[in-house]
Scaffold this motif. Sequence first.
Motif, PDB file in Angstrom:
ATOM      1  N   LEU A 123       0.813  -1.229   0.000  1.00  0.00           N
ATOM      2  CA  LEU A 123       0.000   0.000   0.000  1.00  0.00           C
ATOM      3  C   LEU A 123       0.844   1.276   0.000  1.00  0.00           C
ATOM      4  O   LEU A 123       0.571   2.197  -0.765  1.00  0.00           O
ATOM      5  CB  LEU A 123      -0.958  -0.009   1.198  1.00  0.00           C
ATOM      6  CG  LEU A 123      -1.968   1.130   1.251  1.00  0.00           C
ATOM      7  CD1 LEU A 123      -2.841   1.126   0.007  1.00  0.00           C
ATOM      8  CD2 LEU A 123      -2.821   1.011   2.501  1.00  0.00           C
ATOM      9  N   LYS A 124       1.866   1.345   0.836  1.00  0.00           N
ATOM     10  CA  LYS A 124       2.683   2.561   0.899  1.00  0.00           C
ATOM     11  C   LYS A 124       3.303   2.866  -0.453  1.00  0.00           C
ATOM     12  O   LYS A 124       3.277   4.014  -0.908  1.00  0.00           O
ATOM     13  CB  LYS A 124       3.768   2.443   1.965  1.00  0.00           C
ATOM     14  CG  LYS A 124       4.607   3.727   2.037  1.00  0.00           C
ATOM     15  CD  LYS A 124       5.741   3.631   3.017  1.00  0.00           C
ATOM     16  CE  LYS A 124       6.560   4.880   3.123  1.00  0.00           C
ATOM     17  NZ  LYS A 124       6.702   5.740   1.993  1.00  0.00           N
ATOM     18  N   GLU A 125       3.819   1.842  -1.136  1.00  0.00           N
ATOM     19  CA  GLU A 125       4.415   2.063  -2.455  1.00  0.00           C
ATOM     20  C   GLU A 125       3.374   2.531  -3.470  1.00  0.00           C
ATOM     21  O   GLU A 125       3.637   3.410  -4.292  1.00  0.00           O
ATOM     22  CB  GLU A 125       5.087   0.783  -2.954  1.00  0.00           C
ATOM     23  CG  GLU A 125       5.774   0.942  -4.287  1.00  0.00           C
ATOM     24  CD  GLU A 125       6.425  -0.332  -4.785  1.00  0.00           C
ATOM     25  OE1 GLU A 125       6.556  -0.466  -6.010  1.00  0.00           O
ATOM     26  OE2 GLU A 125       6.789  -1.193  -3.959  1.00  0.00           O
ATOM     27  N   ARG A 126       2.168   1.962  -3.388  1.00  0.00           N
ATOM     28  CA  ARG A 126       1.088   2.390  -4.305  1.00  0.00           C
ATOM     29  C   ARG A 126       0.737   3.854  -4.073  1.00  0.00           C
ATOM     30  O   ARG A 126       0.534   4.607  -5.016  1.00  0.00           O
ATOM     31  CB  ARG A 126      -0.131   1.491  -4.148  1.00  0.00           C
ATOM     32  CG  ARG A 126       0.158   0.064  -4.562  1.00  0.00           C
ATOM     33  CD  ARG A 126      -1.058  -0.800  -4.753  1.00  0.00           C
ATOM     34  NE  ARG A 126      -2.126  -0.691  -3.825  1.00  0.00           N
ATOM     35  CZ  ARG A 126      -2.351  -1.528  -2.792  1.00  0.00           C
ATOM     36  NH1 ARG A 126      -1.539  -2.533  -2.562  1.00  0.00           N
ATOM     37  NH2 ARG A 126      -3.400  -1.368  -2.028  1.00  0.00           N
ATOM     38  N   PHE A 127       0.660   4.272  -2.811  1.00  0.00           N
ATOM     39  CA  PHE A 127       0.341   5.669  -2.521  1.00  0.00           C
ATOM     40  C   PHE A 127       1.483   6.592  -2.937  1.00  0.00           C
ATOM     41  O   PHE A 127       1.236   7.710  -3.390  1.00  0.00           O
ATOM     42  CB  PHE A 127      -0.004   5.861  -1.044  1.00  0.00           C
ATOM     43  CG  PHE A 127      -1.458   5.672  -0.753  1.00  0.00           C
ATOM     44  CD1 PHE A 127      -2.356   6.715  -0.905  1.00  0.00           C
ATOM     45  CD2 PHE A 127      -1.941   4.440  -0.349  1.00  0.00           C
ATOM     46  CE1 PHE A 127      -3.704   6.543  -0.660  1.00  0.00           C
ATOM     47  CE2 PHE A 127      -3.289   4.249  -0.110  1.00  0.00           C
ATOM     48  CZ  PHE A 127      -4.165   5.296  -0.257  1.00  0.00           C
TER      49      PHE A 127
END
Length: 129
Positions: A123-127
């Motif tokens: 998730l952090k990388e996607r954001f």
Amino acid sequence: MDLRIFTEPQQGASYEDLLRVAKATEDAGYDAFFRSDHYLKMGSATGLPGPTDAWITLAGLARETSRVRLGTLVTAATFRHPSVLAISVAQVDQMSGGRVELGLGSGWYDDEHTAYGLDLPPLKERFDR
């Protein structure tokens, strides 16, 4: 207040279906026509006649409508390389005479990413994208 129509064609809609809804949206005086950006059906829907690409569909609708704003709710950052997405969105915006709105999201549907061989990073990388 703006009134907008939102469709989920991955649940089962052809281009002709979407064109009919987009033209009805415009004729009824609504402000915008939006569609989801998914390739895989969800739940028990058949999904037939099969998946459609949001930006290719919006390109066609851009040429066949004249007033309504067009966009996605939302485009997953995981589906297309950012430079390719920028070119696609800019071209549809030009084709529509400046009527495009880009909704951008992080992507979420694991099964869809797996079915189409798309990476779904944490998730952090996607954001961060």
